[in-house]
Design a protein around this motif. Sequence first.
Motif, short mmCIF file in Angstrom:
data_model
loop_
_atom_site.label_atom_id
_atom_site.label_comp_id
_atom_site.label_asym_id
_atom_site.label_seq_id
_atom_site.Cartn_x
_atom_site.Cartn_y
_atom_site.Cartn_z
N ASN A 423 1.70 -3.96 -5.73
CA ASN A 423 1.58 -2.61 -5.15
C ASN A 423 0.46 -2.55 -4.13
O ASN A 423 0.60 -1.93 -3.07
CB ASN A 423 1.31 -1.58 -6.25
CG ASN A 423 2.58 -1.15 -6.95
OD1 ASN A 423 3.68 -1.53 -6.54
ND2 ASN A 423 2.44 -0.37 -8.02
N LYS A 426 1.72 -4.05 -1.06
CA LYS A 426 2.84 -3.29 -0.52
C LYS A 426 2.40 -1.98 0.14
O LYS A 426 2.91 -1.59 1.18
CB LYS A 426 3.82 -2.99 -1.66
CG LYS A 426 5.14 -2.43 -1.25
CD LYS A 426 6.16 -2.52 -2.37
CE LYS A 426 5.87 -1.52 -3.46
NZ LYS A 426 6.91 -1.51 -4.49
N PHE A 427 1.42 -1.31 -0.51
CA PHE A 427 1.01 0.00 0.01
C PHE A 427 -0.21 -0.07 0.94
O PHE A 427 -0.89 0.93 1.17
CB PHE A 427 0.75 0.97 -1.15
CG PHE A 427 2.00 1.29 -1.93
CD1 PHE A 427 3.03 2.04 -1.35
CD2 PHE A 427 2.17 0.83 -3.22
CE1 PHE A 427 4.19 2.32 -2.06
CE2 PHE A 427 3.33 1.12 -3.94
CZ PHE A 427 4.35 1.86 -3.36
N ASP A 451 -7.26 -1.86 -2.84
CA ASP A 451 -6.65 -2.07 -1.52
C ASP A 451 -7.18 -1.02 -0.57
O ASP A 451 -7.86 -0.07 -0.99
CB ASP A 451 -5.12 -2.01 -1.63
CG ASP A 451 -4.61 -0.65 -2.02
OD1 ASP A 451 -4.82 0.31 -1.25
OD2 ASP A 451 -4.01 -0.52 -3.13
N ILE A 456 -3.33 7.42 -2.94
CA ILE A 456 -2.44 8.23 -3.79
C ILE A 456 -3.01 9.64 -3.87
O ILE A 456 -4.20 9.82 -4.14
CB ILE A 456 -2.36 7.64 -5.22
CG1 ILE A 456 -1.89 6.18 -5.18
CG2 ILE A 456 -1.45 8.47 -6.12
CD1 ILE A 456 -2.12 5.42 -6.46
N ILE A 464 2.98 9.33 -11.21
CA ILE A 464 3.43 8.01 -10.73
C ILE A 464 3.64 7.02 -11.87
O ILE A 464 4.26 5.98 -11.68
CB ILE A 464 2.45 7.40 -9.68
CG1 ILE A 464 1.01 7.44 -10.20
CG2 ILE A 464 2.59 8.07 -8.33
CD1 ILE A 464 0.04 6.66 -9.33
N ARG A 470 8.00 8.22 -7.62
CA ARG A 470 7.30 7.55 -6.51
C ARG A 470 6.48 8.59 -5.75
O ARG A 470 6.79 9.78 -5.79
CB ARG A 470 8.31 6.89 -5.57
CG ARG A 470 9.28 5.94 -6.27
CD ARG A 470 9.97 5.03 -5.30
NE ARG A 470 9.06 4.04 -4.74
CZ ARG A 470 9.15 3.57 -3.50
NH1 ARG A 470 10.08 4.01 -2.69
NH2 ARG A 470 8.29 2.67 -3.06
N GLY A 471 5.44 8.14 -5.10
CA GLY A 471 4.58 9.07 -4.36
C GLY A 471 5.32 9.65 -3.16
O GLY A 471 6.28 9.07 -2.66
N VAL A 474 5.10 7.57 0.36
CA VAL A 474 5.49 6.15 0.47
C VAL A 474 6.41 5.87 1.65
O VAL A 474 6.60 4.73 2.06
CB VAL A 474 6.13 5.60 -0.82
CG1 VAL A 474 5.14 5.60 -1.95
CG2 VAL A 474 7.39 6.36 -1.18
N GLY A 479 10.78 0.38 -3.08
CA GLY A 479 10.31 0.30 -4.46
C GLY A 479 11.29 0.97 -5.40
O GLY A 479 12.22 1.65 -4.96
N THR A 480 11.07 0.75 -6.68
CA THR A 480 11.97 1.32 -7.68
C THR A 480 11.32 2.47 -8.44
O THR A 480 11.97 3.23 -9.14
CB THR A 480 12.37 0.25 -8.72
OG1 THR A 480 11.16 -0.23 -9.33
CG2 THR A 480 13.10 -0.90 -8.08
N GLY A 481 10.01 2.54 -8.40
CA GLY A 481 9.29 3.56 -9.17
C GLY A 481 9.17 3.17 -10.64
O GLY A 481 8.91 4.02 -11.51
N GLY A 483 7.40 0.07 -11.59
CA GLY A 483 6.26 -0.82 -11.80
C GLY A 483 5.15 -0.21 -12.63
O GLY A 483 4.71 -0.77 -13.65
N LEU A 484 4.68 0.99 -12.24
CA LEU A 484 3.55 1.59 -12.94
C LEU A 484 3.90 2.04 -14.36
O LEU A 484 3.04 2.05 -15.24
CB LEU A 484 2.98 2.77 -12.15
CG LEU A 484 2.10 2.40 -10.94
CD1 LEU A 484 1.44 3.66 -10.37
CD2 LEU A 484 1.02 1.40 -11.32
#
Length: 517
Positions: A423, A426-427, A451, A456, A464, A470-471, A474, A479-481, A483-484
Amino acid sequence: MSKLSYKELEKELIALKKIHIEASKNQEYEIFFDNMAEMVEVIELIYNKNDQPIDFYIRDINLSFAKFLGKPKEQLINKKGSSVIGKIEADWLSSVASVDKTGKQISFKNYSTEFDKYYYVTSWRVSKNRVGISFTDISKNDNYEIDKQKFNETVLDNIPADIAVFDINHNYLYVNPKGIRNVETRKWMIGKSDFDYCDLKNIDKSLAQGRRDVFNKVIQNKEQTDWLDKYHRDGKDFYIMRKFYPVFIDDIFHYVIGYGVDVSELKEAQHELNQLNKTLKESLEREKELNQLKTKFVSTASHEFRTPLSAINFAAGYIKRYGDKITPSVIKKKLHKIEDQVLHMTQLLDDMLIVGQAEAGKMRNNPVSINLGNFIYDIIEEVASSSKESHEIELIDIENLKSGGIFIDEKLGRNIFVNLLSNALKFSQEAKKVVVELSSEEKYTVISITDFGIGIPKSEFKSIFIPFNRGKNVDLIQGTGLGLSIVKEAVKSIKGKIIIKSSLGNGTTFIVKILNT
Ligand code: ADP
């Protein structure tokens, strides 16, 4: 009748009866026998083959007994007992038979439910098979009243509850052995108050004051009050349910009855029931949440799959339709697109499987001691290579923790840090660097990932972590939403902690604390 004691009464009766039997031919005594207030009869027992008494003949009966049975003497004499009385109680018959057998006279008190009367019964042997029986009505006798008092006391003394009776000033009139075990103290207590008791036992007077307050309330309100007393004895909690009950006779206050019963077992059962109820409610709640999640999962997942599938379909259709008209480089681009989408779908499936497992509580935590350096370098390497080395990943380790160990479930640990690090890259596509920092706290090893990306919004710090959320910032970042939500469950499984620090447009830090043992 003058008031005679049992003994005197008994002696007199027996003497009289003996005289009567011996001189039954004597007219004078016959008159005397018939005029006795007591009911007297002479019976002849009838035995069966096994020598068991089964009935009797009435061989003689005095007038008061005949009157009581409602028949003239002549109709009763030489009649079978069963034909006169109806049912003869076996107990009664065997008692009388024992008199016949042993010759030993017996006396006992007997209550007749049929006539609601108490009788003093005496039975003696007259001759072989013949037994004399007398019944003296003692229902109105003072001696019987004394008995009643004794009976009440015995009942109160043996009742499995604390019983106390107080006068109008809250002084003890009575306390039973369950209330105060020690005989001397119990006697001493009469006429005294709970304050005196506290003095005697050298205990805090708040107990007495508490009772006094309840007592005053009971008298004032003219109604009973209940309360629960808690004691701690031998490492166990005891609960006594107490009641103060005011007694008014003709509207005049007489006394207060104090009553206490041990309800510890009941309390314990209630506690267990409450606990069970709580667990049941929780699992029901969880079941409900799971069901809602499943519904959301199915609808979101089908939607999430539709997008890559239509992209694949579109790319494949394009090649099919224009294959002979387009350049190999365009075909290659389309094939890449297909590959990307397949990869994305595989990732989605993998993540969904993990989330599914976590939600079903199947995430197993089997921590082992591993080298922290190896653990974190492996993750950095894996993420860096899959992102095609887009960023520099810097490791800060001031305390030189990487040479030491970490106690973690490897699989769960990887789930946490691969997701967080991916993440971070990615972000923060505009930034060139991501920082991984190792530090330590008293009970934890701390791994932070920082990062310098999109950040966020504070309002989304919680949401999240929910699957598929997802935020809002984004944009087109894929993304799939999921991971977190995997990270959250994994952190929960290892009993760790996760903290977010972020500022929009400046970057994000995820801090994970892992228990040392
Ligand atoms: P995904 O990354 O597939 O969108 P995640 O569950 O991993 O799903 O993350 C959920 C959301 O949390 C992301 O969509 C994003 O809005 C936000 N997020 C997570 N990590 C970061 C980060 N390092 N910087 C900014 N936003 C992030």
